[in-house]
Design a protein around this motif. Structure first.
Motif, short mmCIF file in Angstrom:
data_model
loop_
_atom_site.label_atom_id
_atom_site.label_comp_id
_atom_site.label_asym_id
_atom_site.label_seq_id
_atom_site.Cartn_x
_atom_site.Cartn_y
_atom_site.Cartn_z
N VAL A 42 0.82 -1.21 0.00
CA VAL A 42 0.00 0.00 0.00
C VAL A 42 0.86 1.26 0.00
O VAL A 42 0.71 2.13 -0.86
CB VAL A 42 -0.97 0.02 1.21
CG1 VAL A 42 -1.77 1.31 1.23
CG2 VAL A 42 -1.91 -1.17 1.16
N SER A 73 -11.71 0.63 0.38
CA SER A 73 -10.71 -0.44 0.28
C SER A 73 -10.76 -1.34 1.51
O SER A 73 -10.69 -2.57 1.39
CB SER A 73 -9.31 0.16 0.13
OG SER A 73 -9.21 0.90 -1.06
N TRP A 74 -10.87 -0.74 2.69
CA TRP A 74 -10.93 -1.53 3.92
C TRP A 74 -12.18 -2.42 3.91
O TRP A 74 -12.09 -3.62 4.19
CB TRP A 74 -10.96 -0.62 5.14
CG TRP A 74 -11.17 -1.38 6.42
CD1 TRP A 74 -10.23 -2.04 7.17
CD2 TRP A 74 -12.43 -1.58 7.10
NE1 TRP A 74 -10.81 -2.63 8.26
CE2 TRP A 74 -12.16 -2.37 8.24
CE3 TRP A 74 -13.74 -1.16 6.85
CZ2 TRP A 74 -13.16 -2.76 9.13
CZ3 TRP A 74 -14.74 -1.55 7.74
CH2 TRP A 74 -14.45 -2.34 8.86
N THR A 76 -14.12 -3.53 1.36
CA THR A 76 -14.13 -4.61 0.37
C THR A 76 -13.05 -5.66 0.67
O THR A 76 -13.25 -6.84 0.39
CB THR A 76 -13.93 -4.04 -1.04
OG1 THR A 76 -12.73 -3.26 -1.10
CG2 THR A 76 -15.11 -3.18 -1.45
N CYS A 77 -11.94 -5.23 1.27
CA CYS A 77 -10.91 -6.21 1.65
C CYS A 77 -11.40 -7.11 2.78
O CYS A 77 -11.08 -8.30 2.82
CB CYS A 77 -9.62 -5.50 2.05
SG CYS A 77 -8.70 -4.83 0.65
N TYR A 242 -4.33 2.79 -3.10
CA TYR A 242 -5.00 1.76 -2.30
C TYR A 242 -5.24 0.48 -3.10
O TYR A 242 -6.26 -0.19 -2.93
CB TYR A 242 -6.34 2.30 -1.79
CG TYR A 242 -6.21 3.37 -0.73
CD1 TYR A 242 -5.88 3.04 0.58
CD2 TYR A 242 -6.39 4.71 -1.05
CE1 TYR A 242 -5.75 4.03 1.55
CE2 TYR A 242 -6.27 5.71 -0.08
CZ TYR A 242 -5.95 5.36 1.21
OH TYR A 242 -5.83 6.32 2.18
N SER A 243 -4.28 0.11 -3.95
CA SER A 243 -4.52 -0.98 -4.89
C SER A 243 -3.92 -2.32 -4.45
O SER A 243 -3.49 -3.10 -5.28
CB SER A 243 -3.97 -0.60 -6.27
OG SER A 243 -2.57 -0.36 -6.20
N CYS A 245 -5.52 -4.78 -2.87
CA CYS A 245 -6.53 -5.83 -2.79
C CYS A 245 -6.23 -6.98 -3.74
O CYS A 245 -6.57 -8.14 -3.48
CB CYS A 245 -7.90 -5.23 -3.10
SG CYS A 245 -9.29 -6.17 -2.44
N ILE A 273 -4.17 -0.86 6.54
CA ILE A 273 -4.82 0.29 5.90
C ILE A 273 -4.87 1.49 6.84
O ILE A 273 -4.71 2.63 6.41
CB ILE A 273 -6.23 -0.11 5.42
CG1 ILE A 273 -6.11 -1.10 4.26
CG2 ILE A 273 -7.02 1.13 4.99
CD1 ILE A 273 -7.43 -1.49 3.63
N PHE A 400 -8.96 -0.35 -10.07
CA PHE A 400 -9.58 -0.17 -8.75
C PHE A 400 -10.98 -0.77 -8.71
O PHE A 400 -11.32 -1.51 -7.78
CB PHE A 400 -9.64 1.32 -8.39
CG PHE A 400 -10.31 1.58 -7.06
CD1 PHE A 400 -9.61 1.40 -5.87
CD2 PHE A 400 -11.63 2.00 -6.99
CE1 PHE A 400 -10.21 1.62 -4.65
CE2 PHE A 400 -12.24 2.23 -5.77
CZ PHE A 400 -11.54 2.04 -4.60
N THR A 404 -10.79 -4.17 -6.59
CA THR A 404 -10.99 -3.71 -5.21
C THR A 404 -12.46 -3.64 -4.84
O THR A 404 -12.81 -3.75 -3.67
CB THR A 404 -10.32 -2.34 -5.00
OG1 THR A 404 -8.93 -2.45 -5.33
CG2 THR A 404 -10.44 -1.87 -3.56
#
Length: 464
Positions: A42, A73-74, A76-77, A242-243, A245, A273, A400, A404
């Motif tokens: 990250v 991002s948080w 979906t991760c 933030y890529s 994932c 993150i 993204f 993501t």
């Protein structure tokens, strides 16, 4: 006879300690190593462009987008960590998780998007590292001859140095052997981010008060088309930041089976993150306060800072060391994909399957030739398109949404059996649609930026 049985039991016990129940090498990862992998992936070259992003977006929009992209991002991760196992079966990588949950057609789409991302990021890291190495030489030139000297330096020599080191590092056989490299890279990422923050604070304290904007900066010197293109490009740069994932499942596959990988990975994701976003906010906001609307594209190599020159040099050296490790973190899944396919295609080939021992080091001819060729080709592309901000924006904008947002949401809907047209189903689909629209706008801006840059660029003669 009893001694012999005891001997075989002991040997069996040793074997059990070396392998998981699926016959693969036993995983030894923890929340700490997973967090290091995440931070390495990250807090990469994306942090260097955030000051420029704020210069295009202003205080309010820039800050909101940093927080929104981090939150998406948080979220979906966290959804994606649930897709590592289907009942008791492990999915060793992102593509397997998509295939198990969504089927073959989606699997092919995922493979195209994932490997485009990994290839693009590795090229972006190559560009960034060469720019940072060249900046160290330029810094010495400025210190010796003054800030008015051009001190232009070709990046190509430094691209070749980076490529030579990566050819050696690429012989690390798999993701499980990267923990030490990721920890070192994480330390480096925090080091150069901290240096950037410190230099920004010093510049702010020194006065000057550059012009900043609460809303979108006016940019009277740019046409409306160029201004809009820069705004969309800045959004793409933030998405790129933030890529990670795309390699989350691969990171999760390094974790020990107990406690459950899902639980540990959620902790590591939150830590990774949160830490990364904190540094992003500090770097972006303080950098914007220091440079204002005319912030450089890369705040360590754009020479917004000249002195102390040795500290700027240390910061750029940390960037290079970090990206040497980060390159391997992002590209190992692509290496593994090609090699696994080759093993299945040619199971009897000695070239593909035979391992040679050189002391403690194990070498495979396929791994040596294929990985070295990949590094060389990626370096050639970096020589042709050495455009930092536009290139990062293109990668972030085009990947993204699918990797993501789209796939994690679709897999979660499938696994959790969320009823169609229910409230949860509608808002998840709405989130995916909004992210798609934002990605398309960012892609348009980055493509225009690349076209404009190419028109004024001489092939193989990039200068920093």
């Amino acid at each position: 006879m009893q001694k012999q049985e005891t001997f075989f039991l002991e040997k069996g016990s040793e074997a059990n300690q070396e392998f998981d129940d699926d016959g693969r090498p036993r995983r030894t990862g923890t929340w700490m190593s997973a967090s290091a992998h995440i931070i390495t992936a990250v807090v990469g070259s994306g942090v260097l462009s955030l000051t420029w992003c704020l210069g295009q977006l202003g205080w309010m929009v820039g800050t909101v987008l940093l927080v929104v992209f981090a939150a998406i991002s948080w979220f979906t991760c966290i959804l994606l960590t649930n897709c590592y196992r289907n009942t008791t079966t492990r999915n060793y990588n992102y593509m397997q998780a998509v295939k198990a949950n969504l089927g073959g057609l989606q699997y092919k789409f995922c493979g195209l998007a994932q490997y485009e991302t990994l290839i693009g990021v590795s090229i972006g890291y190559t560009i960034t590292s060469s720019i940072s190495m060249a900046a160290i030489k330029r810094s010495s030139c400025f210190h010796k001859y003054g800030h008015d000297m051009g001190c232009h330096t070709s990046n190509n020599f430094y691209l070749l140095i980076f490529a030579a080191i990566e050819i050696i590092l690429s012989q690390i056989p798999n993701f499980h052997k990267l923990s030490f490299l990721s920890i070192v890279a994480s330390i480096m990422s925090f080091a150069y981010s901290t240096i950037g923050i410190g230099l920004s604070i010093t510049k702010i304290a020194g006065g000057g008060h550059p012009k900043t904007s609460l809303g979108i900066p006016p940019k009277e010197d740019l046409s409306s088309m160029d201004k809009m293109s820069n705004i969309f490009c800045a959004i793409g740069d933030i998405a790129f930041a933030y890529s990670f994932c795309v390699i989350l499942i691969e990171i999760q596959d390094t974790l020990k089976s107990s406690p459950p990988e899902k639980k540990v990975m959620k902790t590591a994701t939150t830590i990774g993150i949160s830490a990364s976003t904190s540094f992003y906010m500090l770097c972006g906001l303080l950098g914007y306060a220091a440079f204002g609307n005319n912030a450089p594209g890369n705040y360590l190599t754009g020479f917004g800072f000249y002195d102390p020159f040795w500290l700027v040099d240390i910061g750029n050296l940390c960037v290079v060391i970090h990206l040497l490790g980060a390159y391997q973190v992002v590209v190992q899944p692509f290496f593994a994909f090609v090699e696994d396919w080759s093993h299945k295609k040619w199971p009897e080939s000695g070239f593909v399957n035979k391992e040679y021992s050189i002391g403690d080091f194990r070498m495979n001819l396929l791994r040596l030739i294929w990985r070295s060729t990949y590094v060389i080709l990626a370096t050639l592309v970096a020589m042709i398109f050495p455009f930092f901000n536009a290139f990062l924006a293109l990668i972030g904008s085009t990947t993204f949404w699918p990797l993501t947002v789209y796939f994690p949401i679709e897999m979660y809907i499938s696994q959790a059996k969320i009823r169609r047209n229910s409230v949860t189903w509608i808002w998840l689909k709405a989130l995916s649609l909004v992210c798609l629209l934002v990605s398309l706008l960012a892609a348009a801006g980055s493509i225009r930026g690349l076209i404009v840059s190419v028109q004024t660029f001489e092939l193989f003669r990039s200068v920093s």
